[in-house]
Design a protein around this motif. Sequence first.
Motif, PDB file in Angstrom:
ATOM      1  N   ASN A   1       0.851  -1.186   0.000  1.00  0.00           N
ATOM      2  CA  ASN A   1       0.000   0.000   0.000  1.00  0.00           C
ATOM      3  C   ASN A   1       0.891   1.242   0.000  1.00  0.00           C
ATOM      4  O   ASN A   1       1.416   1.652   1.039  1.00  0.00           O
ATOM      5  N   ALA A   2       1.071   1.839  -1.189  1.00  0.00           N
ATOM      6  CA  ALA A   2       1.985   2.980  -1.311  1.00  0.00           C
ATOM      7  C   ALA A   2       1.466   4.197  -0.554  1.00  0.00           C
ATOM      8  O   ALA A   2       2.243   4.956   0.043  1.00  0.00           O
ATOM      9  N   GLN A   3       0.149   4.389  -0.556  1.00  0.00           N
ATOM     10  CA  GLN A   3      -0.419   5.562   0.099  1.00  0.00           C
ATOM     11  C   GLN A   3      -0.174   5.533   1.596  1.00  0.00           C
ATOM     12  O   GLN A   3       0.103   6.564   2.227  1.00  0.00           O
ATOM     13  N   LEU A   4      -0.246   4.336   2.205  1.00  0.00           N
ATOM     14  CA  LEU A   4      -0.015   4.218   3.642  1.00  0.00           C
ATOM     15  C   LEU A   4       1.429   4.563   3.989  1.00  0.00           C
ATOM     16  O   LEU A   4       1.695   5.194   5.018  1.00  0.00           O
ATOM     17  N   VAL A   5       2.378   4.157   3.165  1.00  0.00           N
ATOM     18  CA  VAL A   5       3.781   4.514   3.393  1.00  0.00           C
ATOM     19  C   VAL A   5       3.926   6.033   3.425  1.00  0.00           C
ATOM     20  O   VAL A   5       4.580   6.602   4.304  1.00  0.00           O
ATOM     21  N   GLN A   6       3.301   6.696   2.465  1.00  0.00           N
ATOM     22  CA  GLN A   6       3.421   8.154   2.364  1.00  0.00           C
ATOM     23  C   GLN A   6       2.784   8.857   3.559  1.00  0.00           C
ATOM     24  O   GLN A   6       3.321   9.845   4.079  1.00  0.00           O
ATOM     25  N   GLU A   7       1.645   8.355   4.015  1.00  0.00           N
ATOM     26  CA  GLU A   7       0.891   9.042   5.064  1.00  0.00           C
ATOM     27  C   GLU A   7       1.473   8.836   6.461  1.00  0.00           C
ATOM     28  O   GLU A   7       1.195   9.614   7.370  1.00  0.00           O
ATOM     29  N   THR A   8       2.261   7.779   6.664  1.00  0.00           N
ATOM     30  CA  THR A   8       2.690   7.434   8.026  1.00  0.00           C
ATOM     31  C   THR A   8       4.159   7.744   8.297  1.00  0.00           C
ATOM     32  O   THR A   8       4.645   7.487   9.399  1.00  0.00           O
ATOM     33  N   ALA A   9       4.894   8.281   7.332  1.00  0.00           N
ATOM     34  CA  ALA A   9       6.330   8.507   7.511  1.00  0.00           C
ATOM     35  C   ALA A   9       6.602   9.662   8.475  1.00  0.00           C
ATOM     36  O   ALA A   9       5.933  10.697   8.430  1.00  0.00           O
TER      37      ALA A   9
END
Length: 703
Positions: free
Chosen positions: A485-493
């Motif tokens: 899930n690429a979006q989750l990586v972006q949102e949680t960094a």
Amino acid sequence: MMWSPPATISLFLLLLLLGQAPFSRPQSPGAKKLRLVGPANRPEEGRLEVLHQGQWGTVCDDDFALQEATVACRQLGFESALTWAHSAKYGQGEGPIWLDNVHCLGTESTLDQCGSNGWGISDCRHSEDVGVVCHPQRQHGYHSEKVSNALGPQGRRLEEVRLKPILASAKRHSPVTEGAVEVRYEGHWRQVCDQGWTMNNSRVVCGMLGFPSQVPVNDHYYRKVWNLKMKDPKSRLNSLTNKNSFWIHRVDCLGTEPHLAKCQVQVAPGRGKLRPACPGGMHAVVSCVAGPHFHPQKPKPRRKESWAEQELKVRLRSGAQVGEGRVEVLVNRQWGTVCDHRWNLISASVVCRQLGFGSAKEALFGAQLGQGLGPIHLSEVRCRGYERTLSDCLALEGSQNGCQHSNDAAVRCNIPDMGFQNQDTWYWQATPEAKEVVMSGVRCSGTELALQQCQRHGPVHCSHSPGRFSAGVACMNSAPDLVMNAQLVQETAYLEDRPLSLLYCAHEENCLSQSADHMDWPYGHRRLLRFSSQIYNLGRADFRPKAGRHSWIWHQCHRHYHSIEVFTHYDLLTLNGSKVAEGHKASFCLEDTNCPTGLQRRYACANFGEQGVTVGCWDTYRHDIDCQWVDITDVSPGDYIFQVVVNPTNDVAESDFSNNMVRCRCKYDGQRVWLHNCHTGDSYRANAELSLEQEQRLRNNLI
């Protein structure tokens, strides 16, 4: 109805008491107690249904395994079972769920001889309907009707079609793209009379043979060749043309049909007509155009496409073979799926031809080739058959009629016969006489159709010691497909300065950069780029570790077994691709952290449980657990690429490796970090991805 003699009844009861079921013949097609509901042309697989009290119902997947599938397949007349499918992979059934917690020894002759909760006693829903995949080989003595297409009131059948090359150049060509049309009818090959033959007919023939289009032929030249053969009284062709059984008399297609059997076809001459079947005519000749996969051509320079022109691109995903897969389209720079509402062979054929294949062999429903991620772009697709691309067809937005990813459409396309099946293939243990190594240094990109198309050494190395250095493979007809899930990586960094006193365990598991070895423990801290990752299994089989339980490694620090040593790579790269930091996330325990509603978790790390990721489920690693980071303590501020790769060494087979990578733009100012433009490796076209990187490099050089 006559009763059996008492001796027979006694023998039957005695066998049951001894635990041995009497031999029974496979159930006849006319009196089935079991059936498989699935792809129309694949009678060996589908959702398992049972007839009880005059009503068809389903079987729950709880405790269902290979031995139960084997009993069901034997009852259906097949020799054995290949595998089974859980969680309604062949669609949800209707009516009662007749059997639950079925348990067979494997020796039973029918499924109702196995143990279960009892008829109709179940705590399952239809989302747990079990499917079965049987070996296509039928039991000896079993007769089944062929899948056929009716031709008008005659009810007769056309089977296959082929091109018989006439010119010497056509005979040398692979695949064969030009020749006389021959149709297999009632077990015999016949030629087609060219009277009334049209380009629409050619289009259908080419589509069946795996070619997307057709071109006119030189009729005058072929007529000269025909006349020369007809002048020879000893010519076999001369004698055959006078027989009505040699000809298919007339074919009339619209050009949109996926098979000749859907066209108007006259097989026999009119009644009472004794004249030759094709007077003055000759065999129909067709010339097809092979797609780029099968006839590579030098790329022609073309102008740069705008995003508007790239608005609707198509690809196939999660297919086990070339020319099959889940249909995905690119809209607004994002890949999404197609809903199966009104999905049919005509629309599927437009997709196949757009991708350089022939017409569609099967239009598949109910996410039979796996569920996609992201948006459902299209639904109610209505193609007429002559559209060049799917974007030319009428369609609704996928969100308009409540489609779910369980409705994702898929396709199996006709592909050309490249002759690869005529190469000998050996399995080493079965053929000890195969003593020569014929290839070495083989490097494939994965898109080749045969090993001969891969790069390899010129002179073969190790040819004199084949036993030790022989390569081997294990094949399967379904595989997992992992995507992050690429979006989750972006949102949680985010960044964390974590004290060394809290990092002993992580350091022991090699989750920090090497400079941590030289610090004055426990004083100081490490700067960590932390994030969450959510890894989905979108394939058709569970993702299981390659290593068996006996070789799993116990990690005392984290108190669980790691079943796979290299599962993901976490890296921070320069814009030129050089690595500046890595996560050292080497070991993992695999489990179903979450599953969709109605899908049961099967894998859990606790208590030395089975490990893996179930089809449709995902394994989540929260940002706040050990090793879920990249150690950037030694990284200078700047612009970078953040990259995560799942299953990086391809140790576990997947149906699609192109979506295993997530890449993000990363900006680090020394105190804060921003991730943006996170996407999977297959989110954009390759040239679009390249242009973005080139643009960024140019901007940096100017600065």
